[in-house]
Motif scaffolding. Structure first.
Motif, PDB file in Angstrom:
ATOM      1  N   ARG A 276      46.002  35.066  35.048  1.00 27.85           N
ATOM      2  CA  ARG A 276      46.928  34.648  36.112  1.00 27.85           C
ATOM      3  C   ARG A 276      48.327  35.203  35.906  1.00 27.85           C
ATOM      4  NH1 ARG A 276      45.177  28.236  36.377  1.00 27.85           N
ATOM      5  NH2 ARG A 276      43.271  28.502  37.625  1.00 27.85           N
ATOM      6  N   VAL A 285      47.873  37.662  44.257  1.00 26.68           N
ATOM      7  CA  VAL A 285      47.887  36.260  44.680  1.00 26.68           C
ATOM      8  C   VAL A 285      49.005  36.028  45.696  1.00 26.68           C
ATOM      9  CG1 VAL A 285      48.285  33.901  43.890  1.00 26.68           C
ATOM     10  CG2 VAL A 285      46.791  35.400  42.585  1.00 26.68           C
ATOM     11  N   ALA A 286      50.166  36.633  45.460  1.00 30.31           N
ATOM     12  CA  ALA A 286      51.293  36.464  46.385  1.00 30.31           C
ATOM     13  C   ALA A 286      50.954  37.004  47.773  1.00 30.31           C
ATOM     14  CB  ALA A 286      52.528  37.169  45.822  1.00 30.31           C
ATOM     15  N   ASN A 289      48.482  34.650  49.474  1.00 26.35           N
ATOM     16  CA  ASN A 289      49.140  33.426  49.939  1.00 26.35           C
ATOM     17  C   ASN A 289      50.045  33.683  51.136  1.00 26.35           C
ATOM     18  OD1 ASN A 289      48.047  31.424  48.265  1.00 26.35           O
ATOM     19  ND2 ASN A 289      49.377  32.011  46.573  1.00 26.35           N
ATOM     20  N   ALA A 290      50.608  34.888  51.224  1.00 26.01           N
ATOM     21  CA  ALA A 290      51.406  35.226  52.411  1.00 26.01           C
ATOM     22  C   ALA A 290      50.509  35.267  53.651  1.00 26.01           C
ATOM     23  CB  ALA A 290      52.094  36.572  52.202  1.00 26.01           C
ATOM     24  N   ARG A 292      47.637  33.624  53.950  1.00 27.57           N
ATOM     25  CA  ARG A 292      47.189  32.241  54.202  1.00 27.57           C
ATOM     26  C   ARG A 292      48.293  31.415  54.855  1.00 27.57           C
ATOM     27  NH1 ARG A 292      42.438  31.011  51.260  1.00 27.57           N
ATOM     28  NH2 ARG A 292      42.905  28.783  51.185  1.00 27.57           N
ATOM     29  N   ALA A 293      49.550  31.658  54.460  1.00 33.82           N
ATOM     30  CA  ALA A 293      50.662  30.922  55.064  1.00 33.82           C
ATOM     31  C   ALA A 293      50.802  31.256  56.540  1.00 33.82           C
ATOM     32  CB  ALA A 293      51.955  31.242  54.314  1.00 33.82           C
ATOM     33  N   SER A 296      48.039  29.565  58.291  1.00 36.69           N
ATOM     34  CA  SER A 296      48.253  28.120  58.332  1.00 36.69           C
ATOM     35  C   SER A 296      49.181  27.724  59.466  1.00 36.69           C
ATOM     36  CB  SER A 296      48.820  27.640  56.998  1.00 36.69           C
ATOM     37  OG  SER A 296      47.872  27.786  55.961  1.00 36.69           O
ATOM     38  N   ASP A 308      45.049  25.578  51.874  1.00 37.58           N
ATOM     39  CA  ASP A 308      45.647  25.351  50.556  1.00 37.58           C
ATOM     40  C   ASP A 308      46.079  26.690  49.957  1.00 37.58           C
ATOM     41  OD1 ASP A 308      45.170  22.614  50.664  1.00 37.58           O
ATOM     42  OD2 ASP A 308      43.137  22.839  49.840  1.00 37.58           O
ATOM     43  N   PRO A 309      47.129  26.687  49.159  1.00 35.79           N
ATOM     44  CA  PRO A 309      47.542  27.940  48.482  1.00 35.79           C
ATOM     45  C   PRO A 309      46.438  28.430  47.558  1.00 35.79           C
ATOM     46  CG  PRO A 309      49.268  26.273  48.367  1.00 35.79           C
ATOM     47  CD  PRO A 309      48.065  25.582  48.895  1.00 35.79           C
ATOM     48  N   TYR A 310      46.313  29.742  47.449  1.00 38.64           N
ATOM     49  CA  TYR A 310      45.285  30.343  46.607  1.00 38.64           C
ATOM     50  C   TYR A 310      45.766  30.441  45.166  1.00 38.64           C
ATOM     51  CZ  TYR A 310      42.488  34.029  44.434  1.00 38.64           C
ATOM     52  OH  TYR A 310      41.702  34.752  43.567  1.00 38.64           O
ATOM     53  N   THR A 311      44.911  30.061  44.246  1.00 40.76           N
ATOM     54  CA  THR A 311      45.164  30.220  42.815  1.00 40.76           C
ATOM     55  C   THR A 311      44.002  31.001  42.222  1.00 40.76           C
ATOM     56  OG1 THR A 311      46.339  28.107  42.710  1.00 40.76           O
ATOM     57  CG2 THR A 311      45.579  29.036  40.625  1.00 40.76           C
TER      58      THR A 311
END
Length: 393
Positions: A276, A285-286, A289-290, A292-293, A296, A308-311
């Protein structure tokens, strides 16, 4: 998606222009209109230039993909001891393919233009050329033989586990069934108990033979935990159909075949926390998440729940199309430090399969008692967890 729509529009425009050209030719009266449906010198010349145009399209697309999509971890994020060897073989193969494709495509399109049909020109025919046939047969044969031998060498190194390695290895069973994975650990004795599908009953959903002394401390988990730096030997089984255990970051894949046990082993080299923290993974990951945002925002606007944010997590996937929910057959894999792994074992080891079967049998027996006192004529219920009757040693 936008790029795809643009490409579709461009293709449709090209088709429309081509149709308009045909209509224009049909409307011409007299002149030098070619209505014989046989290609003339001008047609062949145009097609020759189009071949060059298509060659440019291939190269530009390749450059675009390399420039925009090669920055994320693809073959440089291996997390197993044998991963670099697999990646090296992949790089050599890709370089050879790219080199040969670049040259052959250029020659193909160039010769298509140079030797295009011309009025009065005849093709040269010769039956054979032993030198040319020898060259284009031997070179590919030698290159492919080298790749195959290298691949066999790498595969043998990966699959061969000597007795010394086995003594210090952790043996874990991966059990596949539509559409989930379950892991069985051997407990304190480091020996997995026997198992058979005939013993599957109630909470004993892996078919563990509870009369086997080695099975008394076995426990299961729906999350696969493995320690860094330790060889893991996986025993893979399937309850129903053919599955394939695929762990991409560990460069590991093996079929899970009903009725037999298959094996694969590797040594994890990067913990989940360490992966990670890698810069390339942080960037990946960034970007996810961009996306996904942005998605959303549209979901919330329509009254739905935001994503949900991705990890990042390692995953065990099924790489065989095994049914309707094949796409969602996955299991989280956690690579711990040796200390974290021992702590996890200490927490989960008491939750044995044998204890779960005993508890289920006791609950079933307790549930039967009120019904028996009310109606003494009713037949005695059969304990559904048949394996609970086995001797617990």
């Amino acid at each position: 998606m936008t790029t795809l729509l643009v490409l579709i529009v461009v293709v449709l425009l090209a088709v429309a222009l081509w149709q308009l050209t045909k209509i224009f030719d049909l409307t011409q009266v007299g002149g030098n209109v070619n209505d014989t449906q046989v290609a003339n010198d001008n047609d062949n010349k145009v097609n020759g230039y189009l071949m060059f145009g298509f060659l440019g399209f291939i190269y530009l697309t390749t450059i675009f993909c390399l420039w925009n999509y090669s920055k994320f971890p693809l073959i440089g994020d291996s997390a197993s001891a044998h991963g670099p060897e697999i990646d090296n073989l992949m790089v050599i193969t890709l370089v050879l393919i790219f080199f040969v494709q670049t040259i052959t495509q250029a020659l193909l399109h160039y010769f298509a233009f140079k030797y295009r049909g011309k009025q009065g020109q005849k093709a040269l025919y010769f039956a054979d050329n032993n030198r040319l046939e020898f060259i284009w047969s031997v070179i590919p044969a030698v290159v492919l033989a080298g790749l195959i031998l290298y691949g066999l060498y790498a595969w043998t190194n990966i699959m061969f586990v000597d007795d010394k390695d086995k003594e210090d290895a952790i043996v874990i069973e991966l059990y596949a069934q539509q559409f989930k994975w379950e892991a069985r650990y051997s407990g304190a004795d480091d020996v997995l108990g026997k198992a058979n599908v005939r013993y599957i009953e109630g909470v004993n959903n892996l078919g563990v033979d509870l009369s086997d002394p080695n099975a008394q401390d076995d426990f299961t988990s729906t999350e696969l935990h493995i320690p860094k730096g330790k060889r893991i030997i996986f025993k893979m089984r399937s309850q129903d159909v053919l599955h394939s255990a695929y762990m991409p970051h560990f460069r590991a894949q093996m079929n899970c075949v009903p009725g037999m046990v298959t094996n694969f082993s590797f040594i994890p080299t990067v913990t989940t926390a360490e992966m990670r923290e890698k810069p390339a993974m942080i960037e990946k990951v960034a970007e996810i998440n961009a996306i996904r945002a942005k998605k959303s925002q549209a979901l919330v606007a329509s009254g739905q729940t935001a994503l949900d944010p991705y990890t990042f997590d390692y995953l065990l996937l099924c790489n065989k199309i095994c049914g309707a929910s094949h796409y969602n057959m996955q299991m989280k894999v956690v690579v711990d430090t040796p200390e974290e792994y021992q702590a996890w074992l200490k927490e989960n080891a008491p939750k044995t399969i044998a204890q779960a079967v005993k508890t289920a049998a006791a609950e079933a027996k307790a549930a039967e008692k009120p019904a028996t006192t009310k109606d003494t004529t009713s037949a005695k219920s059969t304990d559904t967890t048949v394996v609970a009757q086995a001797e617990m040693k």
